[in-house]
Design an enzyme around this catalytic site. Structure first.
Site, mmCIF file in Angstrom:
data_model
loop_
_atom_site.group_PDB
_atom_site.id
_atom_site.type_symbol
_atom_site.label_atom_id
_atom_site.label_comp_id
_atom_site.label_asym_id
_atom_site.label_seq_id
_atom_site.Cartn_x
_atom_site.Cartn_y
_atom_site.Cartn_z
ATOM 1 C CG ASP A 252 -2.211 1.107 1.081
ATOM 2 O OD1 ASP A 252 -2.223 2.342 -0.225
ATOM 3 O OD2 ASP A 252 -2.874 0.800 1.692
HETATM 4 C C1 BGC Z 1 -5.080 3.283 0.615
HETATM 5 C C2 BGC Z 1 -5.019 2.345 -0.897
HETATM 6 C C3 BGC Z 1 -4.833 3.372 -2.087
HETATM 7 C C4 BGC Z 1 -3.585 4.146 -2.372
HETATM 8 C C5 BGC Z 1 -3.184 5.053 -3.292
HETATM 9 C C6 BGC Z 1 -3.504 4.458 0.308
HETATM 10 O O1 BGC Z 1 -3.679 4.923 1.310
HETATM 11 O O2 BGC Z 1 -4.917 2.704 1.578
HETATM 12 O O3 BGC Z 1 -5.957 1.616 -0.851
HETATM 13 O O4 BGC Z 1 -4.920 2.657 -3.340
HETATM 14 O O5 BGC Z 1 -3.245 4.652 -1.442
HETATM 15 O O6 BGC Z 1 -4.212 6.003 -3.500
#
Ligand code: BGC
Length: 791
Positions: free
Chosen positions: A253
């Site tokens: 993530d």
């Molecule tokens: C989130 C993800 C997301 C990523 C990109 C993260 O903070 O947890 O679900 O895909 O950011 O925006």
């Protein structure tokens, strides 16, 4: 399933030609949304983008510009601004909503539309679906996730992934695993036992991955049992990659990696987004021997396989027909809505009887139809419930039903004397009142856990006031998660629209006036109150450590085991028609060995009849209940579901196939899923609390391997096998502790009644004649023999 190994595979060729620097650069993004391209070898970037209920593609995502620190930290957390900075796209119902449709075909269609929009925007991989188990309703991000049940979440996610990937766009199933708290989400450590991990939290991923093979898996921010999920060698390397045979790319993530070497060793392939520091660190770790070149190549290989998958599957961009996608969004919102209550069949609104409708509540004009955070979509067109209701009531020239409106509460959800008075005035002479309630934005965001699952206080006060002047009260709720409804008895009907996406307004009007027949079923249990929920005691309290003390008893598994009445059970929802479950048939009632089920599945056929006056859709649910489990098990567990459309007065057959795993629980000692030799009830229900048909099947043998006896085991385990009693007698006699004739039933009985571990028993009573080592040797020999214990 998508075959990753293609005949023109260039990956090894690329690996051989890449320099060390190039390889390292491939391990992180080149910016927030793209992987590194290596032009001299013809390796393109892969462009990724959120989200889970539609495309959130930020303008300038493909920019090469490196932001200064000062520029980077200017990023806005304002929802409106965030929306404005993304390209328009269709906003479908959020995960928690669409899961209530229980419709796999619908998920495929939504997936196809999302993929079409990705193609036009030049996106290769969409960062969804999000499928973490909805352990607790205070987790604000639950609106993105599907269900409290791994079978429902897994199958719906698989359908979505298949729908997207067959259109040539990759996916990222997330957040692997146990991401169930938004507050402190990059710090929390989840303390979860092995059975709960396997049967609940990993099971949804396992099911979806096996049925759809997503191109990527996104790891979570949190720790699991002390180890970062983004670099958890047990979860990622041993379970996901080895045990499940996952061959795709594991990305972390955004910003989740705190230790590059540990993440590499833990099986993370792609670090996102761009991170210059990480590249330097990786270079250093390689030079210092903390990361080997083989480990680096493994990361690069999986990143390149993703690049190749995207190249191979790329399709013509085509054009987006937003009108069609909007219609699908309306259809999805209608199928996701759950009619919870409908006293006296007040709904659908009869145009013959109703001449005056009062629509009350600002949410009717300014609907909340999605959550906030990184899943937020900039919708193309939003249907406004009030407008759609008015349209149903006739045109200005030919108004069949008079519609009046009162705001009821302000934009923060507060009400006051003037607002209440005008709402009462609107309600008092109406034939029916449609009251819109929920939460004002942004209460359900991915940044923090919520404090309550109640609707706004002002909305509750308003409901109190309206119900006192007009009993024909229909409540339309919008929320991302289940809510408390202490006001339930003040209403005649409750229609939960969830965060139904851009088509929610039209879908709502369609259901209220009977144009659509409601068919949504709860994807999570609606509790009477927050403190009834299974994870309640372990959810808050310790900030950074969360104990999943309810174990496997998540969602309905808990309510059923505790014999606790929920407000509305998992799988529940009303329709404007009625279905009769006529009969069920099993392809066999006796199975000798559970493994046989993997060659020849158990088929369950059910006949359903629409006995009402309207066409409609029914969700047929299959649960399995074990009669005498050798380990504690939930009362019943969902193992299959099918949604079918049946015309009024017609019948339809519904078929399910069950395999070995459907009967199994996770056995800690054997480290595998095990099926007991036992009788199982196959239950067909209209909800988890409304089982309509049952049949029994018997499995004659277990697949549980022998579990070795250890010196700290008791006599109960040792004497489970009669041959062991004989061997133990012999052992005692040989070592002079008993004479042969003294080793009788009474002696055995006394041993059995003692609570001691065998080792301690001998230590205390054998006067040093039998040492721990002698006992260990004796048990080692027994363990080699046939028929050791199974549980
Ligand atoms: C989130 C993800 C997301 C990523 C990109 C993260 O903070 O947890 O679900 O895909 O950011 O925006």
């Amino acid at each position: 399933m998508y075959n990753r190994i293609n005949k023109n595979c260039k990956v090894e060729e690329w690996i051989n030609a890449l320099t060390l620097e190039e390889k390292i650069s491939l391990c992180t993004g080149k910016n927030s949304w793209q992987t590194q391209n290596i032009d001299r070898l013809g390796i393109p970037s892969v462009t990724v983008s959120d989200g889970t209920n539609g495309v959130r593609f930020q303008k300038g995502s493909k920019s090469e510009k490196k932001l200064s620190f000062a520029e980077a930290i200017k990023g806005s957390f304002d929802n409106e601004e965030a929306i404005a900075s993304t390209y328009p796209a269709t906003c479908f119902p959020t995960g928690s909503a669409v899961a209530c449709s229980w419709n796999k075909e619908l998920m495929k269609k939504i997936g196809g539309s999302i993929a079409g929009e990705c193609r036009v925007l030049g996106i290769d991989v969409i960062l969804g679906p999000g499928i973490n188990t909805r352990r607790h309703p205070l987790t604000a991000r639950n609106y993105e996730y599907y269900s409290e049940d791994p079978c429902l979440a897994g199958d719906m996610a698989a359908a979505m992934i298949n729908g997207i990937q067959r259109e040539g766009i990759g996916t990222s199933i997330k957040h692997f695993a146990c991401h169930n708290s938004d507050s402190y989400r990059t710090r929390v450590d989840v303390n979860v036992n092995e059975r709960a991990l396997r049967e609940i939290y990993l099971a949804c991923f396992e099911r979806a991955i096996k049925k759809s093979d997503p191109t990527t898996v996104m790891s979570a921010y949190n720790k699991v049992n002390g180890e970062e999920a983004s670099g958890n060698s047990r979860l990622v390397r041993d379970i996901l990659k080895k045990e499940w045979g996952y061959q795709g790319t594991v990305m972390c993530d955004w910003g989740a990696i705190k230790d590059v070497a540990a993440a590499t060793k833990g099986g993370i392939d792609l670090q996102m987004p761009h991170c210059e520091g990480s590249k330097k660190q990786l270079f250093k770790d390689i030079n210092e021997g903390k990361v080997t070149l083989e480990e680096l190549d493994e990361r690069v290989r999986r990143v390149l396989q993703l690049v190749e998958w995207c190249m191979e599957h790329k399709k013509e961009a085509g054009e987006i027909n937003f009108e069609h996608h909007h219609e699908l969004a309306v259809e999805a919102a209608a199928e996701s809505a759950v009619l919870l209550k409908n006293e006296g069949n007040i709904l659908p609104i009869s145009k013959d009887k109703v001449k005056r409708i009062a629509v009350i509540g600002r949410l009717a004009k300014e609907p909340v139809y999605q959550g906030s955070g990184c899943a937020v979509v900039n919708p193309v067109k939003v249907d406004i419930p009030f407008e759609c209701i008015k349209e149903e009531c006739g045109t200005a020239d030919d108004q069949q039903i008079e519609v009046c409106y009162a705001e009821g509460y302000d934009k923060n959800g507060n009400t006051g004397r003037t607002l209440l008075e005008s709402a009462e005035k609107a309600a008092v002479n109406a034939d029916i009142v449609l009251l819109f309630v929920g939460n004002s934005m942004p209460k359900e965001s991915d940044d923090y856990n919520r404090k309550t699952i109640c609707i706004e206080e002002g909305h509750q006060k308003l409901m109190e006031a309206i119900s006192a002047v007009n009993a024909a009260l229909v409540v339309v709720a919008a929320s991302g998660e289940v809510i408390e409804m202490p006001w339930e008895n003040k209403t005649k009907a409750i229609l939960e629209m969830w965060f139904g996406g851009e088509g929610m307004g039209k879908a709502c009007a369609d259901i209220l006036f009977g144009r659509s027949n409601p068919s949504g079923r709860l994807s999570a249990t609606m509790p009477v109150k927050l403190s009834d929920t299974p994870g309640y005691l372990g959810f808050t309290g310790r900030k950074f450590d969360i104990d999943y003390s309810e174990g496997i008893y998540v969602g309905y598994r808990y309510y059923d085991k505790k014999e606790l009445e929920p407000l509305y059970p998992f799988g529940y929802g009303l329709s404007y028609t009625e279905f009769r479950y006529n009969y069920m048939k099993l392809s066999k009632n006796i199975i000798s060995n559970p493994e046989d089920l993997d060659h020849e599945k158990l088929t369950v056929t059910v006949e359903i009849e629409n006995t009402g006056e309207r066409d409609g859709m029914e969700t047929v649910q299959l649960y399995i209940a074990e009669e005498n489990p050798s380990m504690p098990r939930p009362v019943r567990e969902l193992k299959g579901f099918e949604k079918v459309f049946i015309k009024a007065k017609e019948k339809q057959l519904v078929t399910f196939e069950l395999e070995m795993r459907d009967f199994a629980y996770y056995h800690d000692g054997a480290n595998m899923f095990v099926v007991d030799a036992d009788r199982f009830e196959i239950e067909i229900g209209a909800s988890s609390r409304e089982i309509r048909l049952t049949e029994k099947v018997e499995i004659l043998e277990t697949n549980c391997p022998d579990i070795p006896l250890r010196p700290d085991c008791g006599f109960t385990e040792l004497f489970e096998n009669p041959a062991h009693i004989e061997a133990f007698d012999q052992f005692l006699v040989e070592n002079g502790l008993l004479r042969r004739e003294e080793a009788d039933d009474a002696a055995h009985e006394r041993m059995l009644n003692s609570f001691w571990a065998i080792g301690s028993y001998l230590d205390m009573n054998s006067q040093g004649e039998i040492s721990w080592d002698m006992l260990k040797e004796f048990l080692a020999n027994l363990n080699k023999s046939e028929g050791c214990r199974k549980s």
